[in-house]
Write a protein that holds these residues in place. Structure first.
Motif, mmCIF file in Angstrom:
data_model
loop_
_atom_site.group_PDB
_atom_site.id
_atom_site.type_symbol
_atom_site.label_atom_id
_atom_site.label_comp_id
_atom_site.label_asym_id
_atom_site.label_seq_id
_atom_site.Cartn_x
_atom_site.Cartn_y
_atom_site.Cartn_z
ATOM 1 N N VAL A 215 -124.434 17.016 18.726
ATOM 2 C CA VAL A 215 -123.862 18.071 17.879
ATOM 3 C C VAL A 215 -122.531 17.626 17.297
ATOM 4 O O VAL A 215 -122.237 17.861 16.117
ATOM 5 C CB VAL A 215 -123.688 19.380 18.679
ATOM 6 N N GLU A 216 -121.712 16.953 18.090
ATOM 7 C CA GLU A 216 -120.387 16.533 17.618
ATOM 8 C C GLU A 216 -120.489 15.596 16.419
ATOM 9 O O GLU A 216 -119.599 15.576 15.565
ATOM 10 C CB GLU A 216 -119.626 15.845 18.752
ATOM 11 N N ASN A 217 -121.582 14.808 16.330
ATOM 12 C CA ASN A 217 -121.744 13.884 15.214
ATOM 13 C C ASN A 217 -122.130 14.597 13.930
ATOM 14 O O ASN A 217 -122.044 14.025 12.849
ATOM 15 C CB ASN A 217 -122.777 12.810 15.539
ATOM 16 N N ILE A 218 -122.556 15.833 14.060
ATOM 17 C CA ILE A 218 -122.823 16.636 12.873
ATOM 18 C C ILE A 218 -121.534 17.268 12.365
ATOM 19 O O ILE A 218 -121.291 17.290 11.161
ATOM 20 C CB ILE A 218 -123.863 17.734 13.170
ATOM 21 N N ILE A 219 -120.691 17.749 13.288
ATOM 22 C CA ILE A 219 -119.582 18.582 12.838
ATOM 23 C C ILE A 219 -118.191 17.960 12.886
ATOM 24 O O ILE A 219 -117.349 18.302 12.057
ATOM 25 C CB ILE A 219 -119.559 19.921 13.609
ATOM 26 N N ASP A 220 -117.893 17.027 13.818
ATOM 27 C CA ASP A 220 -116.496 16.584 13.867
ATOM 28 C C ASP A 220 -116.242 15.160 14.358
ATOM 29 O O ASP A 220 -115.097 14.704 14.324
ATOM 30 C CB ASP A 220 -115.654 17.545 14.718
ATOM 31 N N THR A 221 -117.261 14.427 14.798
ATOM 32 C CA THR A 221 -117.048 13.083 15.333
ATOM 33 C C THR A 221 -117.979 12.084 14.657
ATOM 34 O O THR A 221 -119.195 12.149 14.860
ATOM 35 C CB THR A 221 -117.289 13.048 16.853
ATOM 36 N N PRO A 222 -117.444 11.163 13.836
ATOM 37 C CA PRO A 222 -118.312 10.161 13.207
ATOM 38 C C PRO A 222 -119.111 9.395 14.256
ATOM 39 O O PRO A 222 -118.587 9.039 15.310
ATOM 40 C CB PRO A 222 -117.320 9.244 12.482
ATOM 41 N N GLN A 223 -120.380 9.186 13.968
ATOM 42 C CA GLN A 223 -121.271 8.540 14.931
ATOM 43 C C GLN A 223 -121.203 7.026 14.815
ATOM 44 O O GLN A 223 -121.327 6.466 13.732
ATOM 45 C CB GLN A 223 -122.710 9.014 14.703
ATOM 46 N N GLU A 224 -121.036 6.376 15.947
ATOM 47 C CA GLU A 224 -121.073 4.915 15.988
ATOM 48 C C GLU A 224 -122.519 4.478 16.203
ATOM 49 O O GLU A 224 -123.173 4.907 17.157
ATOM 50 C CB GLU A 224 -120.194 4.384 17.126
ATOM 51 N N THR A 225 -123.029 3.629 15.331
ATOM 52 C CA THR A 225 -124.398 3.156 15.456
ATOM 53 C C THR A 225 -124.415 1.747 16.014
ATOM 54 O O THR A 225 -123.395 1.065 16.072
ATOM 55 C CB THR A 225 -125.102 3.170 14.083
ATOM 56 N N ARG A 226 -125.587 1.300 16.416
ATOM 57 C CA ARG A 226 -125.700 0.000 17.067
ATOM 58 C C ARG A 226 -125.321 -1.157 16.150
ATOM 59 O O ARG A 226 -124.892 -2.202 16.611
ATOM 60 C CB ARG A 226 -127.133 -0.201 17.575
ATOM 61 N N SER A 227 -125.490 -0.963 14.869
ATOM 62 C CA SER A 227 -125.154 -2.042 13.938
ATOM 63 C C SER A 227 -123.665 -2.093 13.645
ATOM 64 O O SER A 227 -123.195 -2.958 12.916
ATOM 65 C CB SER A 227 -125.929 -1.857 12.625
ATOM 66 N N GLY A 228 -122.923 -1.131 14.228
ATOM 67 C CA GLY A 228 -121.473 -1.116 14.021
ATOM 68 C C GLY A 228 -121.084 -0.207 12.872
ATOM 69 O O GLY A 228 -121.838 0.023 11.935
ATOM 70 N N GLY A 229 -119.874 0.298 12.951
ATOM 71 C CA GLY A 229 -119.381 1.173 11.891
ATOM 72 C C GLY A 229 -119.751 2.618 12.138
ATOM 73 O O GLY A 229 -120.795 2.921 12.727
ATOM 74 N N GLY A 230 -118.901 3.514 11.715
ATOM 75 C CA GLY A 230 -119.133 4.929 11.921
ATOM 76 C C GLY A 230 -119.920 5.544 10.786
ATOM 77 O O GLY A 230 -119.742 5.185 9.621
ATOM 78 N N ARG A 231 -120.809 6.453 11.133
ATOM 79 C CA ARG A 231 -121.548 7.198 10.131
ATOM 80 C C ARG A 231 -120.721 8.400 9.684
ATOM 81 O O ARG A 231 -119.961 8.966 10.472
ATOM 82 C CB ARG A 231 -122.865 7.712 10.719
ATOM 83 N N PRO A 232 -120.859 8.815 8.437
ATOM 84 C CA PRO A 232 -120.155 10.033 7.994
ATOM 85 C C PRO A 232 -120.643 11.243 8.787
ATOM 86 O O PRO A 232 -121.755 11.255 9.322
ATOM 87 C CB PRO A 232 -120.558 10.155 6.511
ATOM 88 N N LEU A 233 -119.811 12.249 8.872
ATOM 89 C CA LEU A 233 -120.236 13.485 9.512
ATOM 90 C C LEU A 233 -121.434 14.056 8.768
ATOM 91 O O LEU A 233 -121.431 14.152 7.531
ATOM 92 C CB LEU A 233 -119.101 14.509 9.502
ATOM 93 N N GLN A 234 -122.455 14.443 9.491
ATOM 94 C CA GLN A 234 -123.647 14.974 8.839
ATOM 95 C C GLN A 234 -123.359 16.262 8.076
ATOM 96 O O GLN A 234 -123.943 16.513 7.018
ATOM 97 C CB GLN A 234 -124.743 15.221 9.876
#
Length: 295
Positions: A89-108
């Motif tokens: 849930v946090e990656n949707i609303i307030d915490t950029p998601q770190e993916t395995r390939s590196g780098g943060g995803r934008p908030l959904q």
């Protein structure tokens, strides 16, 4: 006008007719069928990850995922597929998601605007770490029984894992309501991977422990359902439709892969049968709401 000139005029008229017809047909095929602005949010249940080449980036989004199938049916004016495998849930609303390939995803949630009219969401499994609970029940040998159902630590861990889910969902749905007040929101249940019995090696647990996992999934869905009701959004009960389609079923019947996958879908995830079934379930729910909206 001589015969040659007439032939040129006739050919020119024919060419004009062809161009006009093409101009009429091409927009009809490529234009949106609806004016909906559709945003798909969530985790791997929405992304539809596969062992094959992913549709794009490191989120595991595939063309066989249920949001893609919904979009193909709906043909919205705007579609943004923001779901990402591993999301909480946090990656949707307030915490950029770190993916395995590196780098943060934008908030959904940044994909959602005041113009958004349709939102689908599958979320919660990573928040409660449901697989970590389930695998406490898995055995190394066929026929063994871990008796996780009788283990106080496992039962406490299951209860504690569910505790933060409701406030997180309440906040998520509140944020979505604020950003897209006119949007129809559809929140999907979890569960369905494990039925009331185990099977080796897909669900390597005793029947009694498998029933404990299934009950854990039901408890999770009770929380998701209550959050949807409280927020006034649509609850899509994928779990209820999944009865008889768990990972222990024959390949043509099952909608989920177990701990060992028998398809191109990832283990412990919906397979293409499941994704297609989910899309149909969502479509029926969406059509019901569309009919209510035009009354």
């Amino acid at each position: 006008m001589n015969r040659a000139s007439w032939r040129r005029v006739v050919r020119l008229i024919g060419l004009v007719i062809i161009v006009v017809i093409a101009a009429m047909l091409i927009p009809a095929a490529s234009a949106p069928r609806t004016s909906e602005h559709y945003v798909a949010l969530g985790d791997s249940r929405a992304a539809g990850p596969s062992t094959l080449r992913f549709l794009n980036d490191s989120c595991g989004r595939t063309a066989t995922s249920y949001p893609r199938l919904i979009s193909e049916w709906l043909q919205p004016e705007f579609f943004l597929f923001a779901a990402c495998s591993g999301a909480k849930v946090e990656n949707i609303i307030d915490t950029p998601q770190e993916t395995r390939s590196g780098g943060g995803r934008p908030l959904q949630i940044d994909s959602v605007t005041s113009e958004t009219t349709l939102i689908t969401i599958s979320i919660g499994g990573n928040d409660v770490r449901w697989y970590d609970i389930a695998r406490r029940c898995f055995t190394r040998e066929e026929g063994d029984d871990r008796e996780c159902r009788n283990d106080p630590e496992t039962r406490l861990a299951a209860m504690e894992s569910l505790r933060p889910l409701r406030p997180r969902l309440d906040r998520l749905l509140g944020e979505l309501r604020a950003r897209a007040p006119q949007a129809l929101i559809f929140l999907a249940s979890h569960g369905g991977t494990v039925g009331d019995g185990g099977c080796w090696p897909e669900v390597p647990a005793s029947d009694e422990d498998a029933a404990f996992i299934a009950q854990y999934q039901d408890d999770m869905n009770d929380i998701i359902r209550a959050a949807a009701r409280y927020a006034g959004v649509n609850y899509v009960d994928l779990a209820a439709h999944s009865v008889g389609h768990d990972a222990c079923q024959p390949r043509h019947r099952k909608w989920y892969e177990g701990n060992v996958t028998t398809s191109t879908s990832l283990s412990m995830h919906p397979n293409n049968n499941g994704n297609a079934a989910f899309a149909e379930i969502f479509k029926e729910e969406i059509k019901k709401e569309f009919r209510r909206r035009v009354r």
